[in-house]
Scaffold this active site. Structure first.
Site, short mmCIF file in Angstrom:
data_model
loop_
_atom_site.label_atom_id
_atom_site.label_comp_id
_atom_site.label_asym_id
_atom_site.label_seq_id
_atom_site.Cartn_x
_atom_site.Cartn_y
_atom_site.Cartn_z
N SER A 65 0.82 -1.22 0.00
CA SER A 65 0.00 0.00 0.00
C SER A 65 0.85 1.27 0.00
O SER A 65 1.99 1.27 0.47
CB SER A 65 -0.90 0.02 1.23
OG SER A 65 -1.66 -1.15 1.32
N1 SAH Z 1 -1.37 -3.53 3.40
C1 SAH Z 1 -0.76 -4.47 2.50
C2 SAH Z 1 -1.57 -4.43 1.22
C3 SAH Z 1 -1.50 -5.67 0.42
S1 SAH Z 1 -2.50 -5.65 -1.04
C4 SAH Z 1 0.68 -4.03 2.27
O1 SAH Z 1 1.00 -2.88 2.58
O2 SAH Z 1 1.50 -4.81 1.78
C5 SAH Z 1 -3.93 -6.50 -0.48
C6 SAH Z 1 -3.75 -7.93 -0.07
O3 SAH Z 1 -5.03 -8.46 0.21
C7 SAH Z 1 -3.12 -8.83 -1.13
O4 SAH Z 1 -1.98 -9.43 -0.62
C8 SAH Z 1 -4.21 -9.86 -1.43
O5 SAH Z 1 -3.70 -11.15 -1.71
C9 SAH Z 1 -5.00 -9.84 -0.13
N2 SAH Z 1 -6.37 -10.34 -0.23
C10 SAH Z 1 -7.29 -10.14 -1.21
N3 SAH Z 1 -8.43 -10.78 -0.92
C11 SAH Z 1 -8.24 -11.40 0.28
C12 SAH Z 1 -9.06 -12.23 1.11
N4 SAH Z 1 -10.31 -12.57 0.78
N5 SAH Z 1 -8.54 -12.69 2.25
C13 SAH Z 1 -7.28 -12.37 2.63
N6 SAH Z 1 -6.45 -11.61 1.89
C14 SAH Z 1 -6.93 -11.12 0.72
#
Ligand code: SAH
Length: 218
Positions: A65
Site C-alpha cells: 500500500s
Molecule cells: N497492506 C498491504 C496491502 C496488500 S495488497 C501491504 O501494505 O502490503 C492486499 C492484499 O489483500 C493482497 O496481498 C491480497 O492477496 C489480499 N487479499 C485479497 N483478498 C483477500 C481475502 N479474501 N482474504 C485475505 N487476503 C486477501
C-alpha cells in the site's frame, strides 16, 4: 533540475515530512512509520523507490500500500495499545508492522501462502511478536478470535462483508475500501453501535480487489 520533495520522497525522513504535509498529524502513527524500514518490504528491484509515497508491486501480482493511505487508514481506525485488531490483506506485512506498534495484538489474514510466509519472516526479522498470521479467506473473518476492537481491510470489497461486521465488537471501528474493481472506490469508516452500524465515506482510493476464497496459486 531540483526534485520537488513532496513528489518523490527518497528517504524515511522525507517520507515522514511528506506525510505531515498531507495532513497526517498523529504523532503515534508517524513514530510507528518511522520505526519500519519500508525497503525490507519491497522487492529488490524497487528498493530505490521504497520511500516514494506510492503503492509498489509485490509478489503474487499484489501491491504494497501507499504510505499515505496506510497512515490515513490507521488515523481513521482510532487504534490504541489496548486494541485487538483484525487485518484482512496482510500482503507484504508493511502496514501490519506499523499497526503492531499501535495496538495490543494483530490477527492478520492473507489468501496467498507465499505472501503470508514472506511477511512473517519480515516481521520476525524486525522482532515483532504481537502478530498472528492466518492463510485463509479474510472475508470470513477469524471467528475463534472475535470480537475485534478494530478491523482494517487492505483490499477493495464490493460491499462490507457481513462476517466482518458480525465479528466487530460493539463500539468498534472498521476501516475498509469499498467500490468497484478498478473503478470508483472510497475508504469507509464503519462504526458498530448497540443498534446497528454508522458508515462514513472518506477519501477516494485505488486498491487491489478483495477476492473470496484462498488463492489457488501459492
Ligand atoms: N497492506 C498491504 C496491502 C496488500 S495488497 C501491504 O501494505 O502490503 C492486499 C492484499 O489483500 C493482497 O496481498 C491480497 O492477496 C489480499 N487479499 C485479497 N483478498 C483477500 C481475502 N479474501 N482474504 C485475505 N487476503 C486477501
Amino acid at each position: 533540475m531540483r526534485r520537488a520533495r513532496t513528489d518523490t520522497p527518497i528517504s524515511l525522513i522525507e517520507l515522514i515530512m511528506d506525510l505531515r504535509s498531507r495532513g497526517i498529524s498523529d504523532t503515534h502513527i508517524l513514530a510507528a512509520i518511522e520505526k519500519i524500514p519500508r525497503e525490507d518490504f519491497v522487492e529488490t528491484a524497487f528498493s530505490h523507490d521504497a520511500y516514494a509515497n506510492r503503492a509498489l508491486p509485490i509478489e503474487c501480482g499484489q501491491t504494497i500500500s501507499q504510505p499515505f493511505v496506510v497512515a490515513y487508514m490507521l488515523m481513521a481506525l482510532e487504534v490504541n495499545d489496548r486494541h485487538k485488531v483484525l487485518e484482512v490483506g496482510l500482503g507484504s506485512g508493511y502496514q501490519t508492522a506499523i499497526l503492531s506498534h499501535l495496538c495490543r495484538r494483530v490477527y492478520a489474514i492473507e489468501r496467498y501462502r507465499t505472501l503470508a510466509r514472506l511477511a512473517e519472516a519480515r516481521l520476525a526479522a524486525l522482532r515483532i511478536t504481537n502478530v498472528t498470521v492466518l492463510v485463509g479467506d479474510g472475508m470470513k473473518g477469524w471467528q475463534p478470535q472475535a470480537p475485534f476492537d478494530r478491523i482494517i481491510v487492505s483490499a477493495c470489497a464490493d460491499e462490507t462483508p457481513t462476517a466482518l461486521i458480525e465479528q466487530l465488537a460493539v463500539g468498534g471501528i472498521m476501516v475498509i475500501p469499498v467500490g468497484t474493481s478498478g473503478g470508483d472506490q472510497h475508504i469507509f469508516k464503519v462504526r458498530k453501535t448497540e443498534t446497528g452500524i454508522e458508515e462514513t465515506k472518506l477519501i477516494p482510493v485505488r486498491f487491489v480487489p478483495l477476492v473470496p476464497g484462498t488463492a489457488k496459486q501459492l
